[in-house]
Design a protein around this motif. Structure first.
Motif: not given
Length: 595
Positions: A338-343, A421, A423
């Motif tokens: 998962d990205p650090e700041n998911p959209v 970007d 999850r």
């Protein structure tokens, strides 16, 4: 032929197995209080056992020498009480120890399994299943035995040895020094044993993984083996690897046997010297008979910890090499995360507009890119077929959409959002994939169908079964509750494919990726599935890998994949009229189907 043990790399180049075991100490933290209880109980048991020889000395030098039967009964009763107390304490310690041991193993196995699930598909492509199974079973068992049993027993053996030697020195200085000095050859033997055993243990554990891998492959491929009459060949291969495991195990046990023999000889030789010296001391009145009996009794208490020293070292080395092998898996970081700041993604608003923007992809173990600058725009609700020769990268291309692999460069977007970007749970809710080679799990049909959507109702299941022409499940012995065998081998290839298709349809994704899910169906069933599937795809963006020309009928447009890029795109008719390479691909696919 037994393979030679590999040369150990320089210390700067290797991860010492002891470091691997130390790094896994975090699993001991939840059990710290219980392990303290175990140490306390072990200390009480040791203290009780150490008190008995002193009481025997008091009995011999007191009531027996003086003919005092009253004192004899008193001291004998105390010895009996201490024995019973020691037995109770040992039982309680082992009960706690068993709970700690099994809890440790369960925690490690759960984390290892969860970590393997997070690792990308490329990891599982490279690793042998048998090696992973060996790490999740026998290796964790070795670690559990040492962390919960060998570690505690080793600590208490050291404490017992020191406490006994101190008492021996107080009973008779010179005889006590002889026993203390005997620790020097024991230390040398233990050091050499540990040094030689660790390489032997790693070789055995690695070979156990090889044997497990062959057995696992043979179990899964039993039909192929029988069909080709290759059972004797596979048996010979298994026997060869099993014999190597046997020879490696014998070599390991030979190292252990030599060391254990010395662990037995040294204390027994020391005991013989002590007996002679003790008898002389008693004859010279420099030592009482009770002191000699107490001395010998205490020394006999050392024989078991010394002889068990070999087991502790062997168990410790096996645990270290097992931890090293397990750490190989834990040290492999998931590359698809998962990205650090998911959209934030709202599934209800996703239309399924998929774009490949200058996508390149290359497998880690190869130097040649599979995809090289793919640009593709798939409109919401459109059904796009991907055509190409075998090995052109069609499956790789569609596997990028649910992030089974990540692009090397470029990006894949859904409704303008880079899937990198999002999850992973959101990506795989929006995108669902059905494979050409379907995998069913050893569970009920219902559980297999609702794997991606646990809340699916009976109506949802019935609709998915209708679309996939998989209503045959109602004729199974227990209907939807019928348990299918491992890999679904109790069903035909076509039945497995239809269930896998139904499983994908039931999720109701915004984007449905189909990697030729109809290849095992007969022409009549394929036509029925295509008709039903067409209605489902009307509101869903679909990407279909084409391996059979008939599957093109489902597509609104077709993209031709050649040399790692999209060279043509259009309707089936347009490509037939303008792109000779497309016609050649369809002809080749048709020949493969009819061959």
């Amino acid at each position: 032929m037994i393979p030679d043990f590999p040369d150990e790399p320089e210390p700067s180049e290797r991860r010492h197995p002891l470091n691997s075991l130390w790094r896994l100490r975090r699993y001991l933290h939840p059990y710290r209080s219980r392990m303290i209880y175990m140490l306390v109980l072990a200390g009480i048991a040791t203290a009780a056992s150490l008190a008995v020889p002193r009481l025997i000395q008091a009995v011999i030098d007191g009531p027996i020498s003086n003919g005092d039967t009253t004192g004899l009964w008193l001291l004998g009763g105390i010895v009996a009480i201490l024995g019973i107390a020691e037995g109770v304490v040992v039982w309680l310690r082992r009960y706690i120890q068993a709970k700690v041991a099994l809890g440790l193993e369960a925690d490690m196995r759960s984390d290892l399994y969860a970590h393997m699930q997070r690792l990308h598909a490329g990891f599982h492509d490279r690793w042998q299943t048998g090696q992973l199974l060996a790490r999740a079973t026998s290796d964790l068992g070795s670690m559990r035995r040492f962390l919960a049993w060998g570690l505690i027993f080793g600590l208490m053996s050291i404490v017992t040895y020191v406490a006994v030697v101190v008492q021996l020195l107080t009973l008779h200085l010179w005889l006590g020094l002889i026993v203390a000095i005997s620790a020097i050859p024991l230390f040398i033997v233990a050091r050499n044993f540990a040094r030689n055993f660790i390489a032997a243990s790693r070789a055995v554990q690695d070979q156990q993984g090889e044997v497990a891998n062959i057995a696992e492959q043979a179990a899964q491929g039993i039909r192929v083996m029988k069909a080709f009459g290759r059972a004797p060949h596979i048996q010979a291969n298994f026997d060869e690897q099993a014999n190597i495991l046997k020879d490696l195990s014998i070599r390991k046990m030979t190292i252990s046997a030599k060391s254990w023999a010395l662990f037995t000889v040294i204390p027994n030789t020391t005991l013989a010297i002590v007996l002679v010296g003790g008898v002389v001391s008693v004859a010279n009145d420099s030592m009482s008979l009770g002191s000699l009996v107490a001395f010998v009794t205490l020394q006999l208490m050392l024989i078991w910890p010394i002889e068990a020293l070999g087991w502790i070292i062997a168990n410790g080395n096996e645990a270290m090499t097992a931890a090293d092998r397990v750490q190989d898996v834990f040290d492999t970081e998931p590359s698809i995360v998962d990205p650090e700041n998911p959209v934030a993604v709202d599934r209800s608003t996703i239309t399924g507009h998929v774009r490949f923007e200058d996508v390149r992809f290359q497998y880690e173990e190869t130097d040649t890119p599979v995809l090289d600058g793919v640009n593709l725009d798939i409109r919401p609700g459109e059904t796009l077929a991907i055509a190409g020769t075998t090995g052109s990268g069609k499956t790789t291309l569609v596997s990028l959409i649910p992030r089974l692999y990540d692009v090397t460069s470029g990006r894949v977007t859904v409704d303008g959002i880079d899937i990198a970007d999002m999850r992973l749970t959101d990506v795989r809710t929006v995108v669902t994939m059905a494979f050409e080679d379907p995998t069913l799990f050893s569970m009920s049909v219902r559980e297999n169908l609702t794997l991606g959507r646990a809340e699916a109702t009976d109506d949802d299941i019935d609709e998915a079964l209708r679309v996939a022409q998989a209503e045959f499940v109602h004729d199974l012995p227990f209907g939807l509750d019928t348990r299918v065998g491992e890999q679904g081998l109790s069903l035909s290839g076509g039945q497995r494919q239809r269930l896998a298709l139904a499983r994908a349809v039931i999720v109701r994704p915004a984007v449905l990726v189909l990697d030729d899910p109809l290849s095992a169906l007969d022409v009549h069933t394929e036509e029925l599935v295509e008709r039903a599937l067409a209605s489902v795809l009307s509101g869903t963006t679909a990407i279909i890998v084409v391996h059979r020309p008939s599957t093109v009928a489902l597509a609104d447009r077709v993209a031709l994949l050649e040399n790692g890029t999209i060279t043509a795109i259009g309707t089936h008719r347009e490509l037939l009229e303008t792109t000779p390479a497309y016609a050649e691909v369809l002809s080749a696919e048709a020949e493969e189907v009819t061959a």
